[in-house]
Design an enzyme around this catalytic site. Structure first.
Site, PDB file in Angstrom:
ATOM      1  N   CYS A  99       0.864  -1.174   0.000  1.00  0.00           N
ATOM      2  CA  CYS A  99       0.000   0.000   0.000  1.00  0.00           C
ATOM      3  C   CYS A  99       0.903   1.228   0.000  1.00  0.00           C
ATOM      4  O   CYS A  99       1.820   1.339   0.817  1.00  0.00           O
ATOM      5  CB  CYS A  99      -0.887  -0.007   1.243  1.00  0.00           C
ATOM      6  SG  CYS A  99      -1.823   1.524   1.479  1.00  0.00           S
ATOM      7  N   CYS A 102       0.607   3.214   3.566  1.00  0.00           N
ATOM      8  CA  CYS A 102       1.057   2.740   4.879  1.00  0.00           C
ATOM      9  C   CYS A 102       2.058   1.584   4.828  1.00  0.00           C
ATOM     10  O   CYS A 102       2.434   1.062   5.863  1.00  0.00           O
ATOM     11  CB  CYS A 102      -0.139   2.345   5.732  1.00  0.00           C
ATOM     12  SG  CYS A 102      -0.918   0.792   5.217  1.00  0.00           S
ATOM     13  N   CYS A 148      -7.066  -1.083   1.648  1.00  0.00           N
ATOM     14  CA  CYS A 148      -5.995  -1.565   2.510  1.00  0.00           C
ATOM     15  C   CYS A 148      -6.601  -1.865   3.879  1.00  0.00           C
ATOM     16  O   CYS A 148      -7.301  -1.016   4.445  1.00  0.00           O
ATOM     17  CB  CYS A 148      -4.907  -0.503   2.634  1.00  0.00           C
ATOM     18  SG  CYS A 148      -3.627  -0.921   3.844  1.00  0.00           S
ATOM     19  N   CYS A 151      -4.916   0.771   6.647  1.00  0.00           N
ATOM     20  CA  CYS A 151      -5.172   2.215   6.734  1.00  0.00           C
ATOM     21  C   CYS A 151      -6.488   2.632   6.062  1.00  0.00           C
ATOM     22  O   CYS A 151      -6.858   3.795   6.129  1.00  0.00           O
ATOM     23  CB  CYS A 151      -4.007   2.999   6.130  1.00  0.00           C
ATOM     24  SG  CYS A 151      -3.845   2.868   4.337  1.00  0.00           S
ATOM     25  N   CYS A 171      -8.184  -5.574  -9.718  1.00  0.00           N
ATOM     26  CA  CYS A 171      -7.784  -4.544 -10.670  1.00  0.00           C
ATOM     27  C   CYS A 171      -7.405  -3.305  -9.860  1.00  0.00           C
ATOM     28  O   CYS A 171      -8.280  -2.661  -9.263  1.00  0.00           O
ATOM     29  CB  CYS A 171      -8.955  -4.268 -11.615  1.00  0.00           C
ATOM     30  SG  CYS A 171      -8.561  -3.179 -12.969  1.00  0.00           S
TER      31      CYS A 171
END
Length: 183
Positions: A99, A102, A148, A151, A171
């Site tokens: 991510c 984070c 995510c 976060c 995707c």
């Protein structure tokens, strides 16, 4: 008589289809391409170094300071980058996708495939716990958003038209990801 045979046959086929669908949701995502091979040590080390217990909670003002304008648009405002004009769609290197907000390890090159859509696509996350799937009713349709799990940032969407062994296509937006090649 034909109707009496057809109804049980229809029910049996429907149950078989549902059972097959359930098998994909039970797949151990912490394994590589076939669903049976263990992930390499560098992937397991990344998973062990970044725990979900370290939840990241920031104010929008803090996110604005930390992220670029484009990252903020995608990650925090649930935007989408342009197809085919992004960093990781054609990336063929072996490594881990994190991510961008984070540093939560979420996807690996082992499950990446060319979907032809113009965005990086994967058939499974590193671990089901690393992503959160949320119903998205924007744009006049029902989709499944991928966030995510650490976060809450928007990463992309998941669709049921991917390859085996899951049949899923995650995707994702390149700008929502950081890539670290295998060392």
């Amino acid at each position: 008589m034909k109707a009496l045979i057809f109804i049980p046959l229809f029910v049996l086929l429907s149950q078989a289809a549902c059972t097959q669908q359930d098998k994909t949701t039970d797949l151990d995502y912490t394994t590589a391409t076939s669903g049976q091979e263990p992930l390499p040590d560098y992937v397991r080390q990344a998973l062990n170094s970044e725990t979900l217990a370290d939840t990241v909670a920031r104010t929008e003002e803090e996110w604005l300071k930390l992220l670029t304008k484009e990252e903020y648009y995608v990650l925090r405002e649930e935007g989408t980058e342009r197809a085919f004009a992004n960093e990781y769609n054609d990336n063929k290197k072996e490594g881990i996708y994190y991510c961008a907000a984070c540093h939560n390890p979420m996807f690996t090159s082992y499950t990446k495939f060319d979907s032809g859509t113009g965005w990086p696509s994967f058939y499974a996350p590193i671990s089901k716990e690393r992503v959160k799937e949320v119903e998205d009713r924007t744009m006049g349709m029902v989709r499944t958003e991928v966030e995510c799990a650490r976060c809450g940032s928007h990463i992309g969407h998941v669709f049921p038209d991917g390859p085996e062994p899951t049949g899923l296509r995650y995707c994702l937006n390149s700008v929502a990801l950081d890539f670290e090649p295998k060392k």
